[in-house]
Design a protein around this motif. Structure first.
Motif, PDB file in Angstrom:
ATOM      1  N   LEU A  26       3.707  15.323 -13.629  1.00 17.49           N
ATOM      2  CA  LEU A  26       3.079  15.179 -12.314  1.00 17.49           C
ATOM      3  C   LEU A  26       1.816  16.026 -12.211  1.00 17.49           C
ATOM      4  O   LEU A  26       0.774  15.560 -11.717  1.00 17.49           O
ATOM      5  N   LYS A  29      -0.982  14.472 -14.208  1.00 17.56           N
ATOM      6  CA  LYS A  29      -1.509  13.263 -13.559  1.00 17.56           C
ATOM      7  C   LYS A  29      -2.415  13.617 -12.387  1.00 17.56           C
ATOM      8  O   LYS A  29      -3.483  13.031 -12.212  1.00 17.56           O
ATOM      9  N   LYS A 110      -0.364   8.597  -3.605  1.00 22.36           N
ATOM     10  CA  LYS A 110       0.877   9.345  -3.383  1.00 22.36           C
ATOM     11  C   LYS A 110       0.601  10.841  -3.491  1.00 22.36           C
ATOM     12  O   LYS A 110      -0.014  11.299  -4.446  1.00 22.36           O
ATOM     13  N   TRP A 115       5.798  12.280  -4.784  1.00 22.03           N
ATOM     14  CA  TRP A 115       6.110  12.390  -6.197  1.00 22.03           C
ATOM     15  C   TRP A 115       7.406  13.182  -6.414  1.00 22.03           C
ATOM     16  O   TRP A 115       8.212  12.848  -7.288  1.00 22.03           O
ATOM     17  N   ILE A 118      10.170  10.836  -5.697  1.00 21.27           N
ATOM     18  CA  ILE A 118      10.379   9.904  -6.814  1.00 21.27           C
ATOM     19  C   ILE A 118      11.127  10.594  -7.951  1.00 21.27           C
ATOM     20  O   ILE A 118      12.028  10.009  -8.578  1.00 21.27           O
ATOM     21  N   GLU A 166       6.639   0.742  -9.986  1.00 23.26           N
ATOM     22  CA  GLU A 166       5.275   1.144  -9.625  1.00 23.26           C
ATOM     23  C   GLU A 166       4.283   0.038  -9.953  1.00 23.26           C
ATOM     24  O   GLU A 166       3.417  -0.319  -9.127  1.00 23.26           O
TER      25      GLU A 166
END
Length: 530
Positions: A26, A29, A110, A115, A118, A166
């Protein structure tokens, strides 16, 4: 709750490793640009294996342009990141215009909270899959090995489910834009062919201001030749979800049936063992004697009815327990499907379909005006330029410490701090871009003329006059000075004195003659405009 606590206490290493890995993914990203820039600088500055350290032990020669190749490589690597922030002053308005024309203004990506949610859903799915798969993974392995292997497979299945949902959400969002395009096109009466006019980027976003709305969206979208919705990812995702949901239910159901059968078999084995056990027979004889002394024995018919009733009650209890378990399994499969639906919604609501929509969003999300964005861009450019200069200085210091170095190299390294800086590299790079653009424009203008001349008939006169191009005539004067071929399309009137000095140094030209040519070009422009 107690079972969950026991599970976390037993396998906290696996859970911690999984959560840490997902948080790392995460972070990469969300902050990919910063991570990429950090890796680039680390690759140069490592103590022993870094490129600066390795460059210190090699021989380097000055190029024809007066730069060491390793210096230009440093500047190039930093320029790759510098150009991301080297935008025009109206870039904020261009980004906003791009998002508005592609019908994605107001959409968001998002955030960290979603996140984390998720990641929690992935962990929840993995726990469910691990419980299902653990009893059947590597029968010959130990219990811990089976559990670890089941967790590994469960994580892979969960991550694949999240990625597919996604992509499915993004596909649905893109299909909604394509449906808008076709709807507006039909309302306009299908006046033109449904195909993009041109490839529109953020910098070129104003070029289709006069186009219909459906073409503005289509110019910024990747679509097939027929501009129709596509559901390939949706089909794959639905098959995957159905396979996992139905498969998990069947595995649980068959496992329950196997457990019930095993319980019955164990009961029969216990009864058979009790029939041959002398201690059990002695206990049974004592019980029968006690029963005969204390109570009246039941007739055979009543005893048979009583045994049948006991067996029926046991069967009904087993059947009820089995039905309740299977209903629970169905509910778990429905929960899994609903989790995937939530993932698809997140992909639909928090995604971009435009070619550069995400880039445009990143440049506008944290700013309220063009002034704020430009100030931030300037700060980033200054930071990268300062770091590039620091790396160049460290490189020259390491190169100057070599055991064998010539006087020319030493002099070149000493003068490099003022003659070969990152600023000079930026100026040269910008000038080369202008020259390339001018040459491309000149080629585009002369191509139709050349084609017309080639198609015309050649006169039969033996004398052939070769016309000297006007541009070439302007580049030569009585002293014999000429501009190099790659500067043929350069407009000298747009350059400043520092640019002329750099050109003279780069191409070994007479600076006074170059300034004279600039002045003559300015006079000619004034005469034309008069």
């Amino acid at each position: 709750m107690d079972e969950l606590k026991l599970f976390l206490a037993s396998y906290w290493q696996l859970v911690s490793a999984f959560v840490g890995f997902m948080l790392l993914v995460l972070a990469i990203k969300v902050w990919w640009q910063e991570v990429r820039y950090l890796f680039m600088r680390t690759g140069w500055s490592l103590p022993l294996a870094g490129r600066l350290s390795r460059a210190a032990g090699k021989d380097h020669k000055l190029g024809n342009d007066g730069w060491y190749p390793i210096e230009k490589q440093v500047c190039h690597d930093f320029y790759v990141h510098y150009k991301d922030f080297n935008q025009s002053p109206d870039y904020y308005e261009k980004c906003a215009d791009y998002l508005n024309k592609v019908e994605e203004s107001g959409r968001k990506k998002k955030g960290p909270f979603l996140w984390l949610l998720i990641i929690g859903l992935i962990l929840l799915e993995a726990v469910g899959f691990a419980y299902v798969l653990a009893p059947f993974m590597a029968k010959n392995a130990s219990s811990n090995e089976q559990t670890m292997l089941a967790w590994f497979v469960a994580f892979l299945l969960s991550i694949a489910a999240v990625l597919l949902t996604e992509l499915t959400g993004k596909e649905w969002h893109k299909n909604s834009l394509i449906n808008k395009i076709r709807g507006w096109w039909e309302i306009e009466g299908k006046q033109s062919n449904l195909m993009p006019e041109k490839d529109i980027s953020i910098e070129k976003t104003y070029q289709d201001n006069q186009s219909p709305k459906y073409l503005q969206v289509l110019n910024r979208l990747s679509a097939n030749a027929l501009v129709t919705p596509s559901y390939k990812t949706t089909v794959i995702t639905l098959l995957y979800i159905c396979f996992l949901a139905v498969g998990a239910y069947l595995v649980r159901s068959y496992t329950l049936d196997a457990d019930n059968t095993e319980m019955v078999n164990q009961g029969m084995v216990f009864e058979q063992a009790a029939g041959t056990d002398p201690f059990a027979l002695l206990e049974q004889s004592s019980a029968e004697t006690s029963t005969t002394d204390d109570a009246i024995a039941l007739p055979a018919e009543l005893a048979e009815v009583n045994a049948t009733a006991d067996q029926k009650a046991a069967n009904e209890a087993t059947q009820a327990r089995t039905s309740a378990s299977k209903v629970t399994f169905v509910i778990l499969s429905v929960i899994f499907v609903m989790i995937q639906v939530v993932g698809i919604y997140f992909g639909f609501a928090f995604s971009f379909a435009g070619k550069e929509s995400e880039k445009a969003f990143n440049y506008t999300k944290d700013f309220n005006s063009a002034e704020e964005l430009n100030e931030w861009l300037q700060l980033k450019k200054d930071l990268i330029a300062a770091q590039a200069e620091a790396y160049l200085q460290r490189l020259r210091e390491k190169m100057s410490r070599r055991a064998v170095i010539s006087s020319n190299d030493r002099e070149a390294l000493q003068s490099g701090s003022s003659d070969r800086t990152f600023h000079h590299y930026l100026v040269q790079h910008e000038q080369k871009k202008q020259i390339s653009a001018a040459q491309l424009a000149s080629s585009a203008q002369t191509a139709p003329i050349k084609a017309t001349a080639a198609a015309a008939e050649v006169p039969s006169s033996p004398a052939v006059l070769v016309a000297v191009p006007e541009k070439a005539a302007e580049l030569v004067d009585a002293t014999g000075h000429t501009l190099p071929a790659d500067l043929e399309g350069l407009d000298l009137t747009t350059l400043q004195d520092a640019d002329l000095e750099l050109l003279a140094e780069e191409y070994k030209l007479d600076l006074i003659w170059l300034k004279k040519q600039q002045r003559l070009a300015q006079i000619k422009n004034k005469a034309r405009n008069a």
